[in-house]
Motif scaffolding. Structure first.
Motif, mmCIF file in Angstrom:
data_model
loop_
_atom_site.group_PDB
_atom_site.id
_atom_site.type_symbol
_atom_site.label_atom_id
_atom_site.label_comp_id
_atom_site.label_asym_id
_atom_site.label_seq_id
_atom_site.Cartn_x
_atom_site.Cartn_y
_atom_site.Cartn_z
ATOM 1 N N THR A 117 -10.852 60.466 -14.517
ATOM 2 C CA THR A 117 -11.623 59.750 -13.504
ATOM 3 C C THR A 117 -12.816 60.614 -13.137
ATOM 4 O OG1 THR A 117 -9.592 58.783 -12.654
ATOM 5 C CG2 THR A 117 -11.506 58.719 -11.206
ATOM 6 N N PRO A 118 -14.034 60.053 -13.128
ATOM 7 C CA PRO A 118 -15.194 60.889 -12.812
ATOM 8 C C PRO A 118 -15.137 61.455 -11.391
ATOM 9 C CG PRO A 118 -15.845 58.579 -12.988
ATOM 10 C CD PRO A 118 -14.407 58.664 -13.375
ATOM 11 N N ASP A 119 -15.207 62.785 -11.303
ATOM 12 C CA ASP A 119 -15.102 63.460 -10.014
ATOM 13 C C ASP A 119 -15.953 64.730 -10.061
ATOM 14 O OD1 ASP A 119 -14.387 64.591 -7.599
ATOM 15 O OD2 ASP A 119 -12.230 64.547 -7.993
ATOM 16 N N ILE A 120 -16.924 64.825 -9.171
ATOM 17 C CA ILE A 120 -17.806 65.999 -9.124
ATOM 18 C C ILE A 120 -17.017 67.264 -8.788
ATOM 19 C CG2 ILE A 120 -18.495 65.748 -6.713
ATOM 20 C CD1 ILE A 120 -20.833 66.776 -9.584
ATOM 21 N N ASP A 144 -25.793 63.350 -17.976
ATOM 22 C CA ASP A 144 -26.470 62.126 -18.401
ATOM 23 C C ASP A 144 -27.089 61.482 -17.163
ATOM 24 O OD1 ASP A 144 -25.653 62.160 -21.171
ATOM 25 O OD2 ASP A 144 -23.656 61.526 -20.511
ATOM 26 N N ALA A 145 -28.026 60.578 -17.366
ATOM 27 C CA ALA A 145 -28.734 59.921 -16.261
ATOM 28 C C ALA A 145 -27.798 59.162 -15.322
ATOM 29 C CB ALA A 145 -29.793 58.973 -16.808
ATOM 30 N N ASN A 146 -26.686 58.668 -15.839
ATOM 31 C CA ASN A 146 -25.798 57.830 -15.019
ATOM 32 C C ASN A 146 -24.792 58.621 -14.188
ATOM 33 O OD1 ASN A 146 -24.097 58.692 -17.079
ATOM 34 N ND2 ASN A 146 -23.050 56.724 -17.251
ATOM 35 N N ALA A 147 -24.853 59.937 -14.186
ATOM 36 C CA ALA A 147 -23.851 60.749 -13.476
ATOM 37 C C ALA A 147 -23.753 60.380 -11.998
ATOM 38 C CB ALA A 147 -24.165 62.235 -13.631
ATOM 39 N N GLY A 148 -24.881 60.195 -11.330
ATOM 40 C CA GLY A 148 -24.859 59.843 -9.908
ATOM 41 C C GLY A 148 -24.153 58.530 -9.644
ATOM 42 N N TYR A 149 -24.350 57.560 -10.535
ATOM 43 C CA TYR A 149 -23.683 56.266 -10.381
ATOM 44 C C TYR A 149 -22.179 56.420 -10.531
ATOM 45 C CZ TYR A 149 -28.297 54.198 -10.606
ATOM 46 O OH TYR A 149 -29.603 53.880 -10.337
ATOM 47 N N LEU A 150 -21.752 57.301 -11.413
ATOM 48 C CA LEU A 150 -20.320 57.521 -11.602
ATOM 49 C C LEU A 150 -19.692 58.213 -10.395
ATOM 50 C CD1 LEU A 150 -20.435 58.812 -15.288
ATOM 51 C CD2 LEU A 150 -19.649 56.563 -14.511
ATOM 52 N N ILE A 151 -20.481 59.074 -9.748
ATOM 53 C CA ILE A 151 -19.975 59.869 -8.623
ATOM 54 C C ILE A 151 -20.126 59.138 -7.296
ATOM 55 C CG2 ILE A 151 -20.382 61.990 -7.302
ATOM 56 C CD1 ILE A 151 -21.481 63.163 -9.991
ATOM 57 N N ASP A 152 -21.303 58.503 -7.095
ATOM 58 C CA ASP A 152 -21.652 58.006 -5.766
ATOM 59 C C ASP A 152 -22.353 56.646 -5.785
ATOM 60 O OD1 ASP A 152 -21.414 58.518 -3.070
ATOM 61 O OD2 ASP A 152 -23.290 59.647 -2.916
ATOM 62 N N ASN A 153 -22.225 55.902 -6.879
ATOM 63 C CA ASN A 153 -22.822 54.564 -7.015
ATOM 64 C C ASN A 153 -24.328 54.524 -6.765
ATOM 65 O OD1 ASN A 153 -20.503 53.139 -7.785
ATOM 66 N ND2 ASN A 153 -19.825 53.040 -5.657
#
Length: 158
Positions: free
Chosen positions: A43-46, A68-77
């Motif tokens: 599960t994506p978790d910083i 990757d560019a989508n990291a923020g979306y995975l962590i914090d939408n």
């Protein structure tokens, strides 16, 4: 004679001051942040990346984390650039890289590791990039790891 000794000591002190001001060489290591995000229960978790970064820093490494560019979306939408991710990881902003949308991070991460003479912390095997980056085949270049509960493990050889 006394002036001569004074001048020698004075210039020796200046040289020592200059040597102390030189930045110490960094023991660089690149972290595949987008891969490490998934190490805990897939599960994506910083926090997973932070735990790995903290261990690397404690072992004397200077981590550079690549996302990757989508990291923020995975962590914090939402999109997150290097500054907010660096703050969460306890790293200087210049040590966190977020690739642009549509840009594959893998070859840039590998090129960055090559330039720094660094190993890469990841569970990715980068098979698509072996011909372009032959270091992938070198023992110890890829550092695999895991998170199980509170335990973080890094496997330093392949």
């Amino acid at each position: 004679m006394g002036l001569y000794i004074f001048l020698i000591l004075f210039f020796a002190a200046l040289v020592l001051v200059q040597l102390r001001r030189r930045p110490k060489p960094q023991n660089w290591i690149v972290v595949d942040g987008s891969n490490v995000l998934y190490w805990d229960r897939e599960t994506p978790d910083i926090a997973s990346v932070r735990n790995v970064v903290d261990i690397l820093k404690a072992e004397g490494f200077a981590p550079v984390v690549w996302f990757d560019a989508n990291a923020g979306y995975l962590i914090d939408n939402r999109y997150m650039g290097p500054a907010p991710l660096a703050a969460r990881l306890g790293l200087p902003r210049q040590r966190v890289i977020v690739e642009g949308k549509g840009t594959p991070a893998d070859p840039l991460l590998l090129k960055g590791a090559d330039r720094l003479g660094a190993r890469v912390v990841t569970n990715d095997r980068f098979r698509d990039w072996e011909d372009t980056f032959p270091r992938i085949r070198e023992a110890g270049f890829l550092v695999r790891g895991y998170i199980r509960g509170d335990a973080v493990g890094l496997e330093w050889s392949r």
